[in-house]
Write a protein that holds these residues in place. Structure first.
Motif, PDB file in Angstrom:
ATOM      1  N   GLY A  51       0.780  -1.228   0.000  1.00 13.97           N
ATOM      2  CA  GLY A  51       0.000   0.000   0.000  1.00 13.97           C
ATOM      3  C   GLY A  51       0.815   1.282   0.000  1.00 13.97           C
ATOM      4  N   HIS A  52       2.138   1.160   0.067  1.00 15.12           N
ATOM      5  CA  HIS A  52       3.008   2.354   0.084  1.00 15.12           C
ATOM      6  C   HIS A  52       2.835   3.144  -1.213  1.00 15.12           C
ATOM      7  N   LEU A  53       2.852   4.481  -1.083  1.00 15.79           N
ATOM      8  CA  LEU A  53       2.623   5.310  -2.270  1.00 15.79           C
ATOM      9  C   LEU A  53       3.893   5.636  -3.045  1.00 15.79           C
ATOM     10  N   ALA A  54       5.025   5.636  -2.366  1.00 14.67           N
ATOM     11  CA  ALA A  54       6.267   6.027  -3.045  1.00 14.67           C
ATOM     12  C   ALA A  54       6.842   4.835  -3.798  1.00 14.67           C
ATOM     13  N   THR A  55       6.836   4.956  -5.104  1.00 16.82           N
ATOM     14  CA  THR A  55       7.395   3.887  -5.936  1.00 16.82           C
ATOM     15  C   THR A  55       8.294   4.541  -6.984  1.00 16.82           C
ATOM     16  N   THR A  56       9.144   3.745  -7.588  1.00 18.69           N
ATOM     17  CA  THR A  56      10.021   4.277  -8.621  1.00 18.69           C
ATOM     18  C   THR A  56       9.881   3.456  -9.903  1.00 18.69           C
ATOM     19  N   CYS A  57      10.004   4.129 -11.030  1.00 14.02           N
ATOM     20  CA  CYS A  57       9.809   3.448 -12.310  1.00 14.02           C
ATOM     21  C   CYS A  57      11.061   2.667 -12.675  1.00 14.02           C
ATOM     22  N   ILE A  58      10.913   1.368 -12.922  1.00 11.85           N
ATOM     23  CA  ILE A  58      12.071   0.558 -13.296  1.00 11.85           C
ATOM     24  C   ILE A  58      11.905  -0.064 -14.683  1.00 11.85           C
ATOM     25  N   GLY A  59      10.797   0.200 -15.324  1.00 11.93           N
ATOM     26  CA  GLY A  59      10.612  -0.361 -16.672  1.00 11.93           C
ATOM     27  C   GLY A  59       9.500   0.357 -17.411  1.00 11.93           C
ATOM     28  N   GLY A  60       9.603   0.354 -18.729  1.00  8.62           N
ATOM     29  CA  GLY A  60       8.553   0.981 -19.525  1.00  8.62           C
ATOM     30  C   GLY A  60       9.070   2.120 -20.380  1.00  8.62           C
ATOM     31  N   GLU A  61      10.358   2.423 -20.250  1.00 10.86           N
ATOM     32  CA  GLU A  61      10.921   3.506 -21.048  1.00 10.86           C
ATOM     33  C   GLU A  61      11.722   2.974 -22.227  1.00 10.86           C
ATOM     34  N   ASP A  62      11.614   1.664 -22.449  1.00  4.65           N
ATOM     35  CA  ASP A  62      12.412   1.008 -23.483  1.00  4.65           C
ATOM     36  C   ASP A  62      12.185   1.603 -24.857  1.00  4.65           C
ATOM     37  N   LEU A  63      13.261   1.682 -25.603  1.00  2.94           N
ATOM     38  CA  LEU A  63      13.215   2.072 -27.007  1.00  2.94           C
ATOM     39  C   LEU A  63      14.437   1.390 -27.615  1.00  2.94           C
ATOM     40  N   ASP A  64      14.318   0.092 -27.815  1.00  2.00           N
ATOM     41  CA  ASP A  64      15.478  -0.729 -28.177  1.00  2.00           C
ATOM     42  C   ASP A  64      15.266  -1.486 -29.478  1.00  2.00           C
ATOM     43  N   ILE A  65      16.357  -1.702 -30.190  1.00  2.00           N
ATOM     44  CA  ILE A  65      16.329  -2.671 -31.296  1.00  2.00           C
ATOM     45  C   ILE A  65      16.732  -3.999 -30.688  1.00  2.00           C
ATOM     46  N   VAL A  66      15.863  -4.985 -30.808  1.00  2.00           N
ATOM     47  CA  VAL A  66      16.098  -6.264 -30.147  1.00  2.00           C
ATOM     48  C   VAL A  66      16.829  -7.241 -31.065  1.00  2.00           C
ATOM     49  N   PHE A  67      16.358  -7.353 -32.304  1.00  2.00           N
ATOM     50  CA  PHE A  67      16.994  -8.302 -33.223  1.00  2.00           C
ATOM     51  C   PHE A  67      16.807  -7.868 -34.666  1.00  2.00           C
ATOM     52  N   MET A  68      17.622  -8.466 -35.528  1.00  2.00           N
ATOM     53  CA  MET A  68      17.384  -8.354 -36.970  1.00  2.00           C
ATOM     54  C   MET A  68      17.379  -9.780 -37.515  1.00  2.00           C
ATOM     55  N   GLU A  69      16.430 -10.078 -38.379  1.00  2.00           N
ATOM     56  CA  GLU A  69      16.413 -11.404 -39.011  1.00  2.00           C
ATOM     57  C   GLU A  69      16.982 -11.273 -40.402  1.00  2.00           C
ATOM     58  N   ILE A  70      17.959 -12.157 -40.706  1.00  2.00           N
ATOM     59  CA  ILE A  70      18.594 -12.051 -42.023  1.00  2.00           C
ATOM     60  C   ILE A  70      18.631 -13.403 -42.717  1.00  2.00           C
ATOM     61  N   GLU A  71      18.663 -13.340 -44.035  1.00  2.00           N
ATOM     62  CA  GLU A  71      18.846 -14.541 -44.856  1.00  2.00           C
ATOM     63  C   GLU A  71      20.152 -14.357 -45.617  1.00  2.00           C
ATOM     64  N   MET A 100      18.754 -19.569 -45.461  1.00  2.00           N
ATOM     65  CA  MET A 100      18.528 -19.869 -44.043  1.00  2.00           C
ATOM     66  C   MET A 100      18.364 -18.562 -43.276  1.00  2.00           C
ATOM     67  N   THR A 101      17.309 -18.493 -42.505  1.00  2.00           N
ATOM     68  CA  THR A 101      17.041 -17.260 -41.755  1.00  2.00           C
ATOM     69  C   THR A 101      17.687 -17.336 -40.387  1.00  2.00           C
ATOM     70  N   THR A 102      18.439 -16.314 -40.074  1.00  2.00           N
ATOM     71  CA  THR A 102      19.078 -16.248 -38.746  1.00  2.00           C
ATOM     72  C   THR A 102      18.558 -15.028 -38.009  1.00  2.00           C
ATOM     73  N   ARG A 103      18.287 -15.197 -36.741  1.00  2.00           N
ATOM     74  CA  ARG A 103      17.891 -14.046 -35.924  1.00  2.00           C
ATOM     75  C   ARG A 103      19.151 -13.547 -35.202  1.00  2.00           C
ATOM     76  N   VAL A 104      19.560 -12.348 -35.572  1.00  2.00           N
ATOM     77  CA  VAL A 104      20.763 -11.766 -34.970  1.00  2.00           C
ATOM     78  C   VAL A 104      20.342 -10.870 -33.801  1.00  2.00           C
ATOM     79  N   PRO A 105      20.755 -11.213 -32.589  1.00  2.00           N
ATOM     80  CA  PRO A 105      20.375 -10.345 -31.470  1.00  2.00           C
ATOM     81  C   PRO A 105      21.126  -9.017 -31.549  1.00  2.00           C
TER      82      PRO A 105
END
Lengths: 114, 229
Positions: free
Chosen positions: A93-113, B1-6
């Motif tokens: 029930g404490h009111l004071a909290t801090t933000c630890i997530g939700g500001e993400d703006l990341d490139i996670v992966f690229m899929e390539i052939e 072949m498809t690869t997922r690059v992190p």
């Protein structure tokens, strides 16, 4: 609000990777967008699509992983998803909290052939 | 072949990298840098005009002011005898580290003590772009709503100081000053708040003392860090 410049930054990173992998065909890009990153996922998708169109990367789908805002209670350290920074801790029930997530703006992966 | 690059990289890591470089340059030259942010029309330029008017002529201060179009603000600020440069973004709704880096070539940081950056009028996007500043300062005027901090929590959370401006107009507007202060504290417990009027100059000396004190603290902190390492 500036989804187009964010989309351009993402595409720049794809282009940089393409230089390193001249034979690769890019089939998907994955990004993580946080609830309070200030970026609207639909606007980002649309902007990215516009920028990719008629380039060497067309088509290049953008997969968006949405991350909710997470607050940590400053009293009991409980972490919980929350709509704002003023929601009380559901555990103690404490009111004071801090933000630890939700500001993400990341490139996670690229899929390539290759 | 498809690869997922992190990748797992921040999209804005380039801005972050540049911002860190800028921060280091300010630190090396003992330049205290402030990033002033608000909605359009809250009074950023007016506050800077008042500030520059109060500074003794030998104050080592420079201003960078951002707008989408026109050089109007730089012209207003240049009349006080201190270097003032305009960054015209052309369409981008915020300043970023690359723009600051480019325009800093017009100043010699070793000859400055204070760099005031006036961001593009926007309470949303500037929150995401680190300019290497020591502190973000958010400005809000009494002709806006007292719920502004609740509506724009990100910038209020990231700002060290909140300036509530145009307080000379309080008798004529329904703005609830205490509510505004409470809202700012809710979003950012401990945020410092100064009330100002650029028309009457009320609070301007408090703001200027804040700048002075924060610069002093930054230099002391640097000295302590050097002593420890």
């Amino acid at each position: 609000m500036h989804e187009l410049s964010i989309a351009a930054a993402i595409l720049d990173k794809v282009a940089a990777e393409a230089e390193r992998r001249p034979r690769a065909r890019f089939t998907k890009v994955g990004v993580r967008i946080g609830e309070i990153s200030g970026i609207d996922p639909d606007a980002l998708s649309f902007g990215f699509e516009c920028l990719v169109k008629d380039t060497q990367f067309d088509p290049l789908p953008l997969e968006i992983e949405f991350c909710p805002r997470v607050q940590r209670c400053l009293a009991c350290a409980h972490e919980f998803p929350a709509p704002d920074s003023m929601t009380a801790c559901p555990k103690c029930g404490h009111l004071a909290t801090t933000c630890i997530g939700g500001e993400d703006l990341d490139i996670v992966f690229m899929e390539i052939e290759e | 072949m498809t690869t997922r690059v992190p990748v797992e990289q921040k999209v804005l890591n380039e801005n972050q990298r540049l911002a860190l470089e800028l921060r280091e340059r300010y630190r090396q030259n003992d330049v205290f840098c402030v990033n002033l942010i608000s909605s359009p029309g809250s009074g950023k330029t007016s506050l800077l005009e008042r500030t520059l008017a109060e500074f003794p002529i030998d104050t080592r201060v420079a201003v960078l002011t951002g707008d989408i179009q026109t050089e109007n603000d730089a012209r207003r600020l240049a009349q006080f005898g201190f270097p003032a440069r305009q960054i015209t973004t052309g369409g981008t709704c915020h300043l970023d580290a690359k723009m600051i880096d480019k325009h800093l070539t017009e100043f010699d940081l070793s000859e400055l003590d204070l760099l005031l950056i006036e961001n593009v009028g926007n309470l949303v996007c500037p929150s995401s772009y680190d300019l290497g500043e020591h502190a973000k300062v958010v400005l809000l005027s009494v002709t806006e709503g007292e719920d502004k901090p609740l509506k724009y929590p990100s910038i209020f959370a990231k700002s060290e100081l909140c300036i509530i401006n145009k307080i000379d107009l309080l008798p004529y507007v329904p703005f609830n000053l205490q509510q505004a202060r409470d809202n700012a504290q809710r979003v950012h417990p401990g945020i410092e708040i100064i009330e100002t009027s650029c028309t009457t100059a009320q609070g301007v000396d408090t703001w200027m003392n804040w700048l002075d004190e924060k610069r002093r603290q930054a230099i002391v902190a640097k000295g302590t860090a050097s002593a420890v390492s």
